[in-house]
Design an enzyme around this catalytic site. Structure first.
Site, PDB file in Angstrom:
ATOM      1  N   ASP A   1       0.833  -1.186   0.000  1.00 47.24           N
ATOM      2  CA  ASP A   1       0.000   0.000   0.000  1.00 47.24           C
ATOM      3  C   ASP A   1       0.872   1.241   0.000  1.00 47.24           C
ATOM      4  OD1 ASP A   1      -0.180   1.153   3.183  1.00 47.24           O
ATOM      5  OD2 ASP A   1       0.499  -0.911   2.909  1.00 47.24           O
ATOM      6  N   SER A   2       0.433   2.261  -0.727  1.00 48.98           N
ATOM      7  CA  SER A   2       1.108   3.563  -0.778  1.00 48.98           C
ATOM      8  C   SER A   2       2.546   3.390  -1.265  1.00 48.98           C
ATOM      9  CB  SER A   2       1.026   4.238   0.595  1.00 48.98           C
ATOM     10  OG  SER A   2       1.377   5.589   0.525  1.00 48.98           O
ATOM     11  N   ALA A   3       3.533   3.751  -0.431  1.00 47.27           N
ATOM     12  CA  ALA A   3       4.925   3.525  -0.833  1.00 47.27           C
ATOM     13  C   ALA A   3       5.198   2.044  -1.023  1.00 47.27           C
ATOM     14  CB  ALA A   3       5.872   4.113   0.207  1.00 47.27           C
TER      15      ALA A   3
ATOM     16  N   ILE B   1      -2.178  -1.095  -3.733  1.00 47.60           N
ATOM     17  CA  ILE B   1      -3.189  -0.356  -2.984  1.00 47.60           C
ATOM     18  C   ILE B   1      -2.768   1.101  -2.924  1.00 47.60           C
ATOM     19  CG2 ILE B   1      -4.303  -0.066  -0.732  1.00 47.60           C
ATOM     20  CD1 ILE B   1      -2.927  -3.432  -1.498  1.00 47.60           C
TER      21      ILE B   1
END
Length: 838
Positions: free
Chosen positions: A154-156, A182
């Site tokens: 998720d994200s990074a 994500i």
């Protein structure tokens, strides 16, 4: 901006706790704050086993955590957590990993890669790739053997998962079966439009993202494709991707664009943007319901990509009363069934229609299932006409009592259903890409489930609140102190207007066609009365099944004009005061077939309107005069006409003063513009055919159902369609359907369809469909019956007249529930006469 309530509550809590913005802290301070936030979250599922390990990387080792689900694993997921490459660790994400393991049935291996600024790019990339290779080489030791390998984050972490897929492709690394991204960071230039939107600056802001990038990679380095995967020269030949974004997230455009580029490069992609959600919601599965739904969707899409085509005996579309009962019946026959439902729960009509005052118009004791004596004896109704919340609870009770939800995929809308003539199977594909093959397809989509989009000029101009009765917000609407316009006066509006008027400061009702409605006289259900019915339910149900409307009330055999005027008035008064839907129409035998008789009852009702509404002009405008009573579904109401005596309620007759356009602030008619805080569209449904035609259904030779029904719907018995083998429609066009107690018709249809499928199995038949001649004969019969009545004299949704361009024809069978049942039974007893089985 409108976040869901759970997310709004969480943001409010963080604000009250004065959680500092991460970009105002040092990296170490930011890590502590992030850890504290995660410590406040509930832990993940305890049944997931956990084992920490050491993963060798250049310069030493990093931590890993192996999380195993309680059930047999279908895949192994290497998960890279978010935190902008600066904050977060596998302890912070332990709950996320546990939920992923259990929901996705995956062995999840969390990777605690080293963080910036101490370890800037490319150290996190190298750590993650080393971990990926370690997992692949340790398959035997890790007991993951031949499980497909998934990279996720998720994200990074989504950035790192995408980079792993690219790096593995370019360096002939481990074979990755799927990448799950994500709300991924994909472009270090931070130039997406969503970065400029104020309503997306939640939890993750543009300043915080800049803070992360500045610590991770300088302005030049961050343009490296291994830092910004969106800048990779080619995205071809990458593993399938599941990409998930959040509506109110500055990264939403990056994620969406990356998904589009993957798809354009030939990569199979499942993409979904979760409405009303912010960045970070996915990592809060125990706190935010939407996170659980997102994980369930991820699990579904993982299954779809890793196991592209499932096989079932039957696919059922819709989990309302018809879909639930169909599932129960087919399960009893030992069949493997998959139900798809667009909503988040069972209930169908009673899941979607939550507008004020929504309730059934058939008495509760009659509007209930009879297939289980235990069910009908144990359930207790609170009112004569049950309200929507109670009807939804009844549906939920049925689903739980018979363990139906395990075979229902919620939040899943069917996009297409194509018949494969080579295999005699239906290939059903959902909007999120799941594919299921089945011998039989049952469309249990309901007759009033396709809410009609208002076709009013300027609708998109309006800047205030807008609502549709057929798609009412789950959390409800508070109209206190507001100026409200209600457009439409059909059955939904008749129920909603009195309650809206009790809250709002000002209500203006825009009426095109006046409605016939009679008093419901609703009240709490007397337990003694209910007990009497329950004690004689067998006899009660037998009467329902043979009654013309599927109720127990008897229709008089006398003709209206054969009695005196005094007797007519006495009968009409009795009907008016009966408080039941057929109370008026059952007073005489000819009220729906003889114009003179109908004129008499119509005028009686108009007199009651004149008696009730004080303002003479308003009363005159509320008088239905251009169609016979009963040729549109009669309404029953609670204080509908009385509501127009309130000082805060007024009526606009659109026949006299039409709407010119919706404006930014309200509604403009020929008499000028009125400003409103909210507009409620009670404009009805694309009834009967709409729910079916919104799915791309194709039969033999790839013929589309929309083309087959170009001149209007044709079917045999309202159950099956020529050219579409093994397709069944529950309460479909040209069945009694909306002219009946729907629960009685649903049970009859489902029982008939289930018996037909069992007959096919016993007889060794692969396909069944009606002949063209049988279908034509049924169409002529239903049209002939309709033309013997007054129904065609009304521009009703029964005729499809409320939808521009829809072929005008009567859409239901007027012969009655009992007659129809006998015909269907005779067809089956004669070896399914009129059908072709092979």
């Amino acid at each position: 901006m409108h976040l869901d309530l759970a997310t709004t509550s969480m943001l409010a809590g963080m604000a009250l706790n004065e959680t500092p913005a991460l970009n105002t802290l040092t990296p170490e301070e930011a890590r502590l704050v992030f850890t504290e936030i995660n410590r406040s979250m509930p832990p993940g599922p305890e049944q997931v086993s956990s084992e920490d390990c050491q993963i060798p990387v250049e310069g030493g080792a990093i931590r890993g955590r192996i999380l195993r689900p309680s059930m047999t694993a279908k895949s192994v997921m290497v998960y890279y957590h978010g935190g902008g490459w600066v904050i977060g660790n596998i302890d912070d994400y332990d709950a996320v990993g546990r939920h992923l393991a259990e929901t996705c049935q995956a062995i999840v291996i969390m990777v605690d890669y080293r963080k910036a600024p101490e370890h800037p790019f490319p150290v996190p990339v190298n750590d993650c790739y080393a971990a990926l290779n370690w997992v692949d080489t340790q398959r035997s030791k890790l007991r993951i053997h031949d499980l497909p390998l998934v990279v996720a984050g998720d994200s990074a972490g989504g950035n790192l998962a995408a980079v792993m897929s690219i790096k593995a492709r370019d360096e002939s690394g481990p074979e990755i079966a799927l990448q799950a991204l994500i709300y991924p960071v994909t472009d270090g230039r931070m130039g997406a439009e969503s970065f400029t939107h104020e309503d997306k600056q939640l939890f993750l802001t543009t300043e915080i993202m800049a803070f992360f990038w500045d610590h991770y990679a300088d302005s030049k380095t961050r343009l490296d494709p291994l830092a910004s995967p969106a800048l990779t020269a080619s995205l071809a030949d990458l593993p399938p991707a599941v990409v998930l974004t959040a509506e109110f997230d500055i990264l939403v455009d990056e994620g969406r664009t990356f998904a589009e580029h993957l798809k354009a490069s030939g990569v199979p992609v499942s993409y979904r943007d979760f409405a009303q959600q912010m960045h970070g919601f996915f990592a809060m599965p125990a706190a935010l319901p939407a996170a659980g739904k997102a994980m369930a969707w991820l699990a579904q899409e993982m299954d779809r990509h890793l196991n592209p085509t499932e096989r079932k005996d039957v696919v059922v579309v819709g989990a309302g009363f018809s879909g639930m009962y169909q599932l129960h019946k087919l399960r009893e026959q030992g069949l493997n069934v998959q139900v798809f439902e667009a909503g988040s729960d069972v209930g169908g009509t009673w899941y979607w229609n939550r507008y004020p005052g929504a309730r059934v118009d058939i008495e509760s004791m009659a509007y209930s299932f009879s297939f289980s004596d235990e069910l009908q004896q144990e359930w207790e109704w609170s009112e004569k006409y049950s309200p929507q919340p109670e009807l939804l609870k009844y549906a939920q009770h049925i689903a739980d009592r018979f363990d139906l939800k395990s075979d229902i995929a919620f939040d899943t809308r069917v996009a297409s259903a194509h018949f494969d003539e080579d295999t005699n199977e239906w290939l059903v594909t959902t909007e999120c890409g799941r594919r299921v093959r089945a011998q039989h397809l049952v469309m249990a989509t309901g007759v009033l489930s396709a809410s009609k989009t208002p076709d009013i000029s300027g609708r998109d101009n309006y800047r205030g609140e807008t609502y549709r009765t057929g798609l009412w917000p789950k959390e409800g609407v508070d109209f206190t102190g507001k100026r409200v316009a209600v457009i439409g006066t059909g059955s939904s509006a008749v129920q909603a207007i009195p309650l809206i008027a009790e809250e709002a400061d000002d209500v203006v009702v825009y009426q095109r066609t006046a409605t016939f409605t009679t008093p419901a006289l609703n009240h709490a259900l007397n337990k003694d009365d209910a007990s009497v019915i329950k004690a004689n339910y067998a006899e009660y149900r037998a009467k329902q099944r043979l009654n013309v409307l599927g109720v127990v009330d008897e229709r008089s055999l006398e003709r209206t004009m054969d009695v005196s005027a005094q007797e007519r008035d006495r009968r009409f008064k009795a009907g008016w005061e009966s408080g039941i839907l057929p109370g008026m129409l059952f007073q005489f035998a000819d009220l729906q077939v003889e114009q003179e008789a109908n004129d008499a009852i119509s005028e009686y009702i108009r007199d009651r309107i004149r008696d009730t509404v004080k303002d003479e002009q308003t009363a005159q405008d509320l008088l239905p005069t251009d169609y016979p009573y009963g040729t549109k579904r009669p309404c029953i109401d609670t204080n509908y006409y009385e509501t127009f005596n309130r000082e805060n309620v007024s009526l606009v007759n659109l026949r006299r003063t039409p709407i010119e356009t919706i404006t930014q602030k309200g509604i403009r008619t020929a008499e000028g513009e009125r400003e409103f805080d909210a507009i409620v569209y009670a404009t009805g449904f694309d009834a009967m055919t709409g729910p079916l035609l919104r799915v791309d259904i194709r039969g033999r030779g790839g013929v589309k159902l929309t083309d087959a029904w170009n001149d209007g719907p044709r079917s045999y018995l309202g159950i099956a369609i020529h050219g579409f083998p093994n397709l069944f429609t529950i309460t479909g066009p040209s069945s009694p359907s909306v002219l009946s107690n729907m629960l009685v018709s649903i049970e009859q249809h489902v029982d008939w369809v289930s018996d037909c499928i069992q007959w096919m199995k016993t007889e060794g038949k692969a396909t069944i469909e009606p002949s063209d001649s049988a279908e034509q004969e049924w169409a002529e019969h239903t049209e002939q019956l309709a033309n013997m009545t007054l129904y065609p004299k009304a521009n009703s949704w029964y005729m499809g007249a409320n939808v521009p361009g829809k072929p005008r024809m009567f859409l239901a069978y007027v012969g009655g529930v009992g007659t129809y049942r006998m015909i269907c039974d005779q067809v089956a007893a004669a070896g399914y006469r009129g059908f072709q089985a092979a």
